[in-house]
Structures are given as C-alpha cells and as structure tokens.
Motif scaffolding. Structure first.
Motif, PDB file in Angstrom:
ATOM      1  N   SER A 126       4.118   2.644  -1.678  1.00 24.51           N
ATOM      2  CA  SER A 126       3.577   1.557  -0.861  1.00 24.51           C
ATOM      3  C   SER A 126       3.468   0.306  -1.728  1.00 24.51           C
ATOM      4  O   SER A 126       3.052   0.374  -2.888  1.00 24.51           O
ATOM      5  CB  SER A 126       2.181   1.917  -0.346  1.00 24.51           C
ATOM      6  N   ASN A 170       2.922  -5.505   3.744  1.00 23.86           N
ATOM      7  CA  ASN A 170       2.835  -4.244   4.496  1.00 23.86           C
ATOM      8  C   ASN A 170       4.211  -3.566   4.518  1.00 23.86           C
ATOM      9  O   ASN A 170       4.832  -3.408   5.564  1.00 23.86           O
ATOM     10  CB  ASN A 170       2.322  -4.508   5.906  1.00 23.86           C
ATOM     11  N   TYR A 192       7.049  -0.743   2.100  1.00 21.94           N
ATOM     12  CA  TYR A 192       7.162   0.337   1.128  1.00 21.94           C
ATOM     13  C   TYR A 192       8.594   0.378   0.612  1.00 21.94           C
ATOM     14  O   TYR A 192       9.517  -0.160   1.231  1.00 21.94           O
ATOM     15  CB  TYR A 192       6.762   1.686   1.743  1.00 21.94           C
ATOM     16  N   PHE A 212       6.645  -1.398   7.129  1.00 19.52           N
ATOM     17  CA  PHE A 212       5.843  -0.280   7.636  1.00 19.52           C
ATOM     18  C   PHE A 212       5.809  -0.256   9.164  1.00 19.52           C
ATOM     19  O   PHE A 212       5.857   0.803   9.783  1.00 19.52           O
ATOM     20  CB  PHE A 212       4.407  -0.370   7.099  1.00 19.52           C
ATOM     21  N   THR A 263       0.753   8.767   3.230  1.00 17.72           N
ATOM     22  CA  THR A 263       0.959   7.599   2.365  1.00 17.72           C
ATOM     23  C   THR A 263       0.619   6.379   3.209  1.00 17.72           C
ATOM     24  O   THR A 263       1.298   6.099   4.205  1.00 17.72           O
ATOM     25  CB  THR A 263       2.421   7.502   1.882  1.00 17.72           C
ATOM     26  N   SER A 283      -0.195   2.416   4.369  1.00 19.78           N
ATOM     27  CA  SER A 283       0.275   1.049   4.159  1.00 19.78           C
ATOM     28  C   SER A 283      -0.814   0.273   3.418  1.00 19.78           C
ATOM     29  O   SER A 283      -1.989   0.658   3.452  1.00 19.78           O
ATOM     30  CB  SER A 283       0.580   0.380   5.506  1.00 19.78           C
TER      31      SER A 283
END
Length: 722
Positions: free
Chosen positions: A43, A48, A50, A69, A418, A420
C-alpha cells in the motif's frame, strides 16, 4: 445395439466422474499446484494506491505497477526492467522513500541466514526516471524520513549515504566478523526475535539509534561445506547454546549532523536482550523493548536522545514468558497501541505517552492474530482475530474506545487484509481448505466486496481431475479429557468396513498451528497423494500450540516435549480405536520441532507407533540456541531434568519400530550435530534404523532436485514400513 452403446457411454461417464488422476511428488515440487498471488503487494502512504511486482515471461522482465485502490485499474508502470539493463537479473525487493518519489531496489541478493542477506541496491528517481547503482553487497538500507539519506550496514559496520552528494559517512568502525556487529542482529536474534535491522531513524532524520552486539565471548560453531572442491571449507559463526554466553548488547545514539555518538545507560540491566527498537513520533525519544534472560520480564523503555537516559514506561511480567510484540504503534500525541496477552488472550491496548493504560480495546476469550493499523480520522483500529474459532481468521474493525466492532470478512476460512492508506478499502486474501486463495477489493465500512482482483479458478479446475478427498476438521478428545483441534484426510474411495493405516503429521512447537482452515500447501498435496495410495492422514495440535489462549500455550513451560508427546500418543490411541483404522499401522512425521516430536513419539510410544520420520530434529535441548530454548525451559543449569527427560537422544533404548532420520549438513539452525549424536546413541543401543544426510543443505533441505528426491524417499519409506 443402441442400448449397449448407451450402457458403455454411461459406464465411461461414471468412470470419468469418479476416476482419480494420481498426484506425483514431481508435480508437487515443480510447483504444478501453486496458487497465483499478488507479489510484493504494498500500500502507498500518500495516495490511495498500491503497487505490485509483476512479471512478463515473454520478455523476461519485471514491472513495478501502480494501481488505484478504488477502481483496481493500473495507473502507471513505475519501472520496467526492460528499460534498464542493470536490472536484467530482476528485482528481488523494493522500498519507497516516505514521499514516495524514490524507490530503492534490491537485486543479486545473497542469503546469509533465515532472514538476512546482502544485495546490490539501485536508486530510482520517479521524477527524473534515473536509475543509479548506489550500494553494493550491503544489508538493510533504509531511507531517512526526509528521503535525503540512506543508512545501511556493511561488514558489521553502519554507514550513512547522502543521496545528493553521493558521500558515505561511517557511523561505526569497530565492526569485526565473529566479534562486533553494529546495527545488524546476531544469528540468535535474527532466528528467534525475527529481525535483522537493529537501527532506526529519528522522525526528523537527524539521529540514528542502533544496537551493538559484542559476541566476542559467544562460543563458535563450525560447519563443513563440501561443495565440489578438493578440500571442504569451514563456515564458522557465533551460536549461543542454552546456558552459554550470549552477545553483550548495548544501545547507541548517533547525531548525523554533529557526528556525536552517545551510549544509552542501561547499567540497571544484566544479561539482557534488546528485542525491538523503534523511534517514537517525538524526534527526541526512541523506544526499546528490553527482556531479561529468562524472558519473563519485559520493559518498554523510552530513551531521551539529549541525555541518553532511559525510563521504563511499561512493564510486563509472566510466570512463563512475555512475548515481544511488533504491534507497537505511536499515535500523533505519542500515546501508543500495544498488544499483550496479560489477561490470558492476546489483545489490543491503548496507553498514554507516559505508559498509563487508557483502555483495553479488544476483550474476550479469543486472540488478536494481526494488528493492521489505526485510522486517526475515525479513531478506528483494524485487526485480524480468531473470534469465530481458533482454526479460522477474520478481519475486524473497532473504535479505539472498544465499541462499534464490525466483522469485515464474511467467508469462513482464512482472511488476510491489506488496507488502503485512508482505510476506506482493503484487499482481502481469502482461502479455505476447499477454496484456493482469492483476492478481492472490499469496502472497509461494512466489508462488502467491491470487485474480484485475482482468483485461482484455473487451479481449482485443474484439481478436479485429481478428485481430491476432503480435509475434515474435528475436535479430538483424549482419554485424559484434553480437547484438541485436528484434521483428517481419508482416501477418496474410503470404505468404513476396511482397516486403514494412519500417517500422522504434526509440528507441535510453542504457539504454532497446523490445524487451520486455509488452502492446501505443498505438504497437504503430498498428504493427498498418500491418501490416493490408501493411507489416512491425521494432524493434531496438542497442548502448547497457539491461538487458544496463554494457559493452553504455556502449559508446556519447563517441560518441552512432555505434554505435547503425551497428546500425540493419546491422540493416536483414540484414532487407533476407530473401527476403520488398523491400530498396528500408525506412523508419525515431523520437521524441526516436529522431528523432535516424531522421534520422541516413536521412542516413548513404542507400542503405539509403528514408524516415524524425523527431519532436522532437535535431539537434545542442550544443543539448541539460548533465546528459544531458555524462553520455554530456563537454562540447563537450572532445569536439567526438563532438558534431559524430554530429549529423544535419552530414550533411544525404547525404539521398537522403524525410524528414518534426515538432516542437512549445513543446517545453521538445528545443527547436524543433533542427528550425528542421535545416530551414535542408536548405534550404541544396538538399534537398527535408517538415515539420510544431505550435504550442504540448510534447515529447509531444498535446491535443485533435493525436495523431489527427499519426498520420494519418504514416500517409499512409508509404503515399505507402514
């Protein structure tokens, strides 16, 4: 004629529906059943988004790709190795600077021990698109928070590299192999406290804190490396065995601007460990977790960088041992989140900046298994737990005041999240014993799925032709009344009127778990293969294993191998009484701690087990390392009977069944000394047994065709002896 054709067609259809293609060891260890994942998923912190490390097999290149994301769409390829010949060997790992405008890329990594390695490092500037080789054969390079410098270790010393000037400044100069280590952990810390980087930057990038290890007095261990040379070479390293001298550790502060070094006064501690080091949000205060040698007393200390004076802000004691936590999280005001099992189960706590308890965030007779993070905006904590059963994992959120708890995962099995950067979304990795890993995008408000990202439907379809049996979960109750988690795999054509041999698998180490509802690993596929050959496979997590509370986990204290062995023998007796089990044909297998266990079970349970396979076993706790062994056993000087009564090397005279002992000669963890002395003890007891030694192989015993040869050997042994 037509009716005969229909009958043939019906029989052929029936056969194809029930036929079971045979699994082979070669398929398993060539990776034919490997599930797809999302490699190096990270992330971002400032957007926002990844990143994922992708590979293009056609062009033999790798890409660090950036995704959004919210939409899951690829936003950009940040770097493609096709455009950089320096990275022709590929990307081993990568890290971003805090502002995420620079990437530090590792390649040509060379492993040292379980976690440590040296590598070459390239600096990639995302604005200029320039790739520069900055460091060669170094360890743990780490950006300063302002992104202007990189601290790193090389040959037991610490350095700082200035990105703008390209100048390197030494922080220490006294580093020496097998004597002094600066900023990098020694062998036993790396293995048992599971970290390598023993330095950290202050939040203002002006200071470094680091741990220094003086291992001069630690006894040396040597391993011969045979390779293909005329003469073997010897690898020598410091390895403190139980009761022997540890490295003397000290804590130091270095001012990068003034180049002034200070030593933190820890004179009130004696024979201690610094198990974690982390700078707080206050650029003048660094934290450390200090453990006494017995590991039953832990102090969280705050060190004032100006005076180098330490004060204890939190203390935890336990009759057995205190677990070190990686979940220490400092909030903006330097209050902190901490996990502890002080109420009998691992839970989340909130303390103020002076170490005063403000609130126990989670409560209940269940364990928090992962702490994911804290959203400052909504004052919400995100975590994973076993609230719905010790064999499953679910994702939750809860307010910092312990209210408004929401279960964010909905499917029974293993859920791993995982999040954000803004905690609005999370990627959920879900699997169960019947569902290969699936990655989905979920809303962090209510957990609802937004979109699927990666599935393993192709693997599921591929496995249909193997017509695999089901791994059945159940709770086994021994005659002594102990309730233990277990699973069983029966042959697909199971017939309850027949009698089947049973092959038991376990690990059994403190806090471990093998009975978990997640997707099949390579061992599981081997067990499925054995079931195709007429064996029932059983796994039981006995007392001492994890995720059922501290009392269950810590009951084996000072007696490693007593209650765990008792439980495996008692479980085998229960299983042996099942109407469809041949109680004269029960075998057991394990690796490492599991090898210690399978050896003990065959010797101590000579009338229960017909055979055992022990891979890389501890055969005498006196041979194993200080941190691990003393955590559970104290020292041999204090607890001689605990060591000797439960070490299989002292029970070889009881051997009745068939025993296969396997070890690698380059095992830096559980030394081949364990097996060599076991072999001699068995010989002198006039016992017949089988053994296999793998030259230059470490604790994992792999490389080339090694795993294929090893698992074929074990398969043949099972078929011959069970």
């Amino acid at each position: 004629m037509k009716s005969i054709q229909l009958m043939v067609l019906f029989v052929a259809t029936l056969f194809s529906a029930t036929a079971q293609q045979k699994i082979t060891v070669e398929e398993i260890y060539r990776g034919e059943f490997r599930a797809k994942g999302m490699d190096a998923l990270q992330s971002m912190k400032n957007t926002n988004q990844y990143t994922v490390l992708n590979s293009d097999r056609t062009s033999r290149s790798q890409q660090i790709d950036l995704y959004d994301f919210a939409t899951l769409k690829k936003v950009a390829t940040l770097l493609d190795t096709k455009s950089h010949t320096d990275l022709a060997d590929g990307i081993d790992s990568y890290t971003f600077s805090n502002d995420e405008k620079q990437i530090l890329i590792a390649n040509n990594s060379n492993p040292i021990f379980r976690h440590s390695f040296t590598a070459n490092y390239y600096l990639y500037n995302l604005n200029s698109k320039n790739l520069t080789k900055v460091l060669e054969n170094v360890q743990e390079p780490t950006f300063s928070p302002d992104g202007t410098k990189i601290a790193f270790a090389k040959e037991n010393n610490l350095f700082v590299y200035d990105i703008a000037t390209k100048n390197t400044t030494p922080i220490t100069t006294d580093g020496k192999k097998n004597a002094i280590i600066n900023g990098i952990t020694d062998w036993v810390y790396e293995e048992e406290f599971a970290f390598v980087r023993a330095f950290d930057w202050s939040s203002d990038s002006k200071k470094l804190a680091y741990i220094r290890f003086d291992e001069t007095e630690v006894p040396q261990f040597s391993m011969d490396m045979y390779q293909k040379e005329l003469y073997p070479t010897s690898q020598t390293f410091k390895y403190p065995k139980a009761g022997e001298k540890n490295a003397v550790v000290s804590l130091h502060l270095f001012d990068v601007t003034s180049k002034v070094a200070k030593t933190v006064n820890l004179s009130n501690y004696n024979d201690f460990y610094i198990a974690r080091l982390k700078w707080t949000n206050d650029a003048n205060i660094v934290s450390a977790q200090v453990l006494n040698r017995h590991q039953d007393n832990l102090d969280l200390i705050f060190v004032d960088a100006t005076t180098a004076i330490a004060k204890v802000v939190l203390n935890e004691k336990d009759k057995a041992y205190v677990d070190v936590t990686d979940n220490l999280t400092f909030l903006k005001d330097n209050s902190f989140i901490w996990t502890s099992e002080k109420d009998g189960f691992n839970h989340i706590y909130l303390y103020d900046k002076n170490g005063k308890l403000k609130n126990q965030v989670t409560k209940g007779n269940w364990e928090v298994t992962s702490y994911y993070g804290f959203d400052e905006k909504t004052k919400t904590v995100f975590y994973q737990s076993v609230e719905n059963g010790s064999t499953v994992r679910d994702v939750y959120k809860i307010s910092l005041d312990g209210k408004k708890k929401v279960r964010l995962s909905s499917q029974t099995g293993t859920n791993v999240a995982t999040f954000s950067p803004d905690f609005s979304l999370f990627i959920n990795s879900y699997s169960s014993v019947s569902v290969p890993t699936t990655y989905t995008l979920n809303n962090a408000k209510d957990g609802k799925q937004v979109q699927e990202i990666v599935n393993n439907n192709a693997l599921a379809d591929k496995l249909k032709k193997y017509n695999l049996p089901t791994k059945e979960f159940f709770e086994l109750t021994t005659e002594k009344g102990h309730k233990l988690n277990a699973w069983m795999i029966k042959p697909k054509d199971f017939d309850a009127t027949k009698k089947y041999p049973v092959f038991m698998y376990q690990y059994s180490g403190p806090g471990s778990q093998e009975v978990a509802n997640n997707w099949l690993d390579t061992n599981d596929m081997w067990f499925m293969m054995l079931s195709q050959q007429g064996y029932i496979i059983v796994c039981v997590d006995g007392r001492g294993t994890g995720y059922k509370g501290a009392a269950f986990k810590k009951c084996t204290q000072k007696e490693l191998g007593k209650y765990e062995v008792e439980d495996q023998i008692d479980a085998a007796k229960v299983i042996g009484n099942y109407s469809y089990v041949d109680k004269t044909r029960i075998g057991i297998f394990g690796w490492s701690y599991g090898g210690f266990m399978s050896s003990n079970c065959l010797f101590k349970g000579a009338d229960v087990f017909k055979m055992a396979i022990a891979v890389a076993p501890v055969t005498n706790w006196r041979f194993y390392d200080s941190i691990y062994t003393e955590r559970y056993m104290t020292t041999p000087q204090e607890n001689a009977s605990g060591y000797d009564d439960n070490s299989p090397i002292n029970h070889v005279s009881k051997l009745k069944g068939n025993f296969l002992l396997i070890h690698g000669t380059a095992d830096d963890n559980v030394h081949v000394q364990n097996s060599m002395q076991m072999i001699e003890a068995l010989v002198q007891a006039n016992k017949q047994f089988d053994w296999a030694i793998y030259p230059d192989k470490n604790h994992g015993i792999y490389g080339g065709y090694t795993r294929i040869q090893l698992y074929n050997k074990m398969t043949n042994y099972i078929k011959e002896k069970l």
